[in-house]
Each structure stands twice: as structure tokens, then as C-alpha cells.
Scaffold this active site. Structure first.
Site, mmCIF file in Angstrom:
data_model
loop_
_atom_site.group_PDB
_atom_site.id
_atom_site.type_symbol
_atom_site.label_atom_id
_atom_site.label_comp_id
_atom_site.label_asym_id
_atom_site.label_seq_id
_atom_site.Cartn_x
_atom_site.Cartn_y
_atom_site.Cartn_z
ATOM 1 C CG HIS A 150 -2.589 -10.561 -6.589
ATOM 2 N ND1 HIS A 150 -2.665 -10.327 -5.232
ATOM 3 C CD2 HIS A 150 -2.243 -9.373 -7.145
ATOM 4 C CE1 HIS A 150 -2.360 -9.063 -4.995
ATOM 5 N NE2 HIS A 150 -2.108 -8.463 -6.130
ATOM 6 N N GLY B 113 10.605 -0.993 -15.362
ATOM 7 C CA GLY B 113 9.540 -0.096 -14.919
ATOM 8 C C GLY B 113 10.060 0.730 -13.750
ATOM 9 N NE ARG C 31 -4.860 -7.149 -7.772
ATOM 10 C CZ ARG C 31 -5.446 -7.088 -6.593
ATOM 11 N NH1 ARG C 31 -6.663 -7.547 -6.438
ATOM 12 N NH2 ARG C 31 -4.814 -6.574 -5.559
ATOM 13 N N GLY D 293 8.997 0.461 -8.886
ATOM 14 C CA GLY D 293 10.376 0.344 -9.382
ATOM 15 C C GLY D 293 11.350 1.170 -8.566
ATOM 16 N NE ARG E 248 -2.143 -4.800 0.161
ATOM 17 C CZ ARG E 248 -2.248 -4.659 -1.156
ATOM 18 N NH1 ARG E 248 -2.879 -5.584 -1.863
ATOM 19 N NH2 ARG E 248 -1.731 -3.607 -1.758
ATOM 20 N N GLY F 250 8.472 3.215 -12.152
ATOM 21 C CA GLY F 250 7.386 3.940 -11.492
ATOM 22 C C GLY F 250 7.586 3.896 -9.985
ATOM 23 C CB THR G 149 2.935 -6.416 -14.479
ATOM 24 O OG1 THR G 149 4.192 -5.724 -14.536
ATOM 25 C CG2 THR G 149 1.940 -5.705 -15.366
ATOM 26 N NE ARG H 181 -6.318 -2.908 -8.754
ATOM 27 C CZ ARG H 181 -7.071 -3.456 -7.831
ATOM 28 N NH1 ARG H 181 -8.329 -3.747 -8.086
ATOM 29 N NH2 ARG H 181 -6.582 -3.706 -6.629
#
Length: 318
Positions: free
Chosen positions: A175, A9, A88, A14, A151, A11, A119, A82
Site C-alpha cells: 500500500h 483509535g 507513508r 474510528g 479509488r 479519530g 494504520t 499523514r
């Protein structure tokens, strides 16, 4: 012999993974994507920064699994991100199909790789991936807890005006909205967070708000970006796992791992603290949970199980 790291991937995550891995010189990078041009373009772009940043690794892009052959590490980000308003779980049907194709590709070419899955919906996708590949369970793991913990620590540091380096905490469980912030295991400059609440430095309500913001951390970014989802922090988290494996650092990290009896739970993937070394997941650390943490953790596991049941309806071969 340099290590080989394949990223499935190409994107936003990636590409960011490839960049971070190159900067840290963890190994040669193969960016794989069904859109070969994107993989090749990003690999070439990052490679052209090597004289400036002074790293020495090979980067290549491909749409052929043969080029990922004999990878030491594979990090999977393939799937749709998303969109605003999407949970999710809405992603489940789409990304399950994609992960099945990925599993077929990597099974043939890199049966001994350490595989990190990013993913979403994370826990169920990593569990499906392990079943599709039949790889050793300690070599297939999901990235979620490091990101969620990161986070939470960041939000605490902003709220309390304390450096992130002085905060220890971790987020476990599934998650998603059921994730569990381990407040009993949260230390601010060596002090338990409950002490800070007692001292009036942060109210219980404000702390709950921060926990909630952490749970919705991904959705908040999706809302701002409008097109796409978080990628810098997820990529940094994935790299930390790969690095601990490749360098045998034996770091304790919260990851979605296969639980087989620990915490009184069996046969499911969910976020727990693990030690990652050269053998993959070398150990699951069993923390002492308060009764509230334990009940939240069990609820979180139940949510993961329910989603996996939904996955089995979509694909009975699971």
C-alpha cells in the site's frame, strides 16, 4: 448474543467506522482512544442518532483496554495521519511505537479476535502487529487493497462515464507508491480494459494517469484537507472486511495478508486477493499475472521488505 467490535483509535476513521458499523448493526461498538473524551463523545453522539436511523446496538467510549475485552473484531486506526509532504514511510517510527502499545493492550484482552489494521505504513505495521501479538496469522490482516481498488474503480467510472457497479478491478502489492493495478483483471461492463484501449475509448497514457492518481490517492486528499487524511473510504473498506468475517460471507477481497509461498513469495504481508470467512483469511487466491504485472508485483514486495528492514532497525525485537 450480539458481536463485539472494538475500534482502537477514535479519530476520523474510528468515528466513521463506529457510525457505519452501527448503521449496519454488525455488533456493539467500543471506541477506544488514549483521549477518552473523544471516544466517549463520538460514541454518545452516534448512539443518539439510533432512534432516527433505527439501529439497535450499544456504543461506548473508553481509554481502558479492559473495556474491549473478548472482542470478536478489532479494527486499528491508532497512529498519526499523514501531513502534507509526508510519505507513508515517514510515519514508520512514530506509528511503530503506537502499534506496539496497542498490541500489548489487545493481546491480554482479546486473544481470539479478528484484527483489521488500517494504520500506515500499512503492510509493515500489520506485519509488526502480528509479531507483537503473536496472534494467528490468518486472524491479523491489513486494509489497503479494497481502498486502492475502490479509488481506481471510481476514477475509471468517472473517466468512462460508466457506473461503478459495472466495473471490476483490483489493486495488489504494497500500500504505497509501489501498488500494482491489475489491468489484465479489469473489466468494464464485462469487457477487458485492454479492449477499450484498442477501441480508442481510453488511451494507454490516460489509463496510466489514472493508475498514478490511484497510487497518490491518499496524498491528493491529504493535500486538500491540509489537516488530516482520508477517512470515509478507508472506513467503508474496513467495514467490508469485518462484515465478511462476522457473517461468514467468504467474499474475495484484496487485503494485506500473510503470504507463505503463494505467488512465489514467503514470510511477508502484502496485498493479495483473499477469501474472508468465519475463520479469518481462509484462502489466498493466486491470479494468473501477466509478465508486467508479475514484475511490478515483485518490485512492490521488494519495497515492502525494504521498509520492514527499516522497521527492524528501529525495533530490533521484530
Amino acid at each position: 448474543m450480539r458481536k463485539k467490535i472494538s475500534l482502537i483509535g477514535a479519530g476520523q476513521i474510528g468515528g466513521t467506522l463506529a457510525h457505519l458499523i452501527a448503521l449496519k448493526e454488525l455488533g456493539d461498538v467500543v471506541l477506544f482512544d488514549v483521549a477518552a473524551g473523544i471516544a466517549k463523545g463520538k460514541a454518545l453522539d452516534i448512539a443518539q442518532s439510533s432512534p432516527v436511523n433505527g439501529f439497535n446496538v450499544n456504543l461506548s467510549g473508553t481509554d481502558n483496554y479492559e473495556d474491549t475485552k473478548n472482542s470478536d473484531v478489532i479494527i486499528i486506526t491508532a497512529g498519526v495521519p499523514r501531513k502534507p509532504g509526508m510519505t507513508r514511510d515517514d510515519l514508520l517510527g512514530i506509528n511503530l511505537k503506537i502499534i506496539k502499545q496497542v498490541a500489548e493492550g489487545i493481546k491480554k484482552t482479546s486473544p481470539n479476535a479478528f484484527v483489521v489494521c488500517i494504520t500506515n505504513p500499512l503492510d509493515v505495521i500489520v506485519m509488526a502487529l502480528q509479531k507483537y501479538t503473536n496472534f494467528n496469522k490468518n486472524k491479523v490482516i491489513g486494509m489497503a487493497g479494497i481502498l486502492d481498488s475502490s479509488r481506481f474503480i471510481y476514477f475509471l467510472s468517472q473517466e468512462l462515464n460508466v457506473s461503478v457497479k459495472k466495473i471490476q478491478s483490483l489493486v495488489l502489492g504494497g500500500h504505497g507508491d509501489s501498488m500494482v493495478a491489475m489491468l489484465n483483471h479489469t473489466l468494464i461492463d464485462g469487457k477487458k480494459i485492454s479492449k477499450l484501449v484498442e477501441e480508442g475509448l481510453i488511451s494507454k497514457e490516460r489509463l496510466d494517469d489514472l493508475v498514478n492518481r490511484t497510487k497518490k490517492g491518499g496524498a491528493e486528499i491529504v493535500k486538500y484537507l491540509e489537516k488530516g487524511s482520508a477517512f470515509y473510504a478507508p472506513a467503508a473498506s474496513g467495514v467490508e472486511m469485518a462484515e465478511s468475517y462476522l457473517k461468514d460471507l467468504k467474499k474475495q477481497l484484496p487485503c494485506a495478508a500473510y503470504i507463505d509461498g503463494q505467488y512465489g513469495i514467503k514470510d511477508i504481508y502484502a496485498g493479495v486477493p483473499v477469501i474472508i470467512g468465519k475463520n479469518g483469511v481462509e484462502k489466498i487466491i493466486e491470479l494468473k499475472l501477466s509478465s508486467e504485472e508479475e514484475s511490478n508485483f515483485k518490485k512492490s514486495i521488494k519495497a515492502v521488505k525494504e521498509l520492514f528492514d527499516a522497521a527492524k532497525k528501529i525495533d530490533p525485537s521484530l
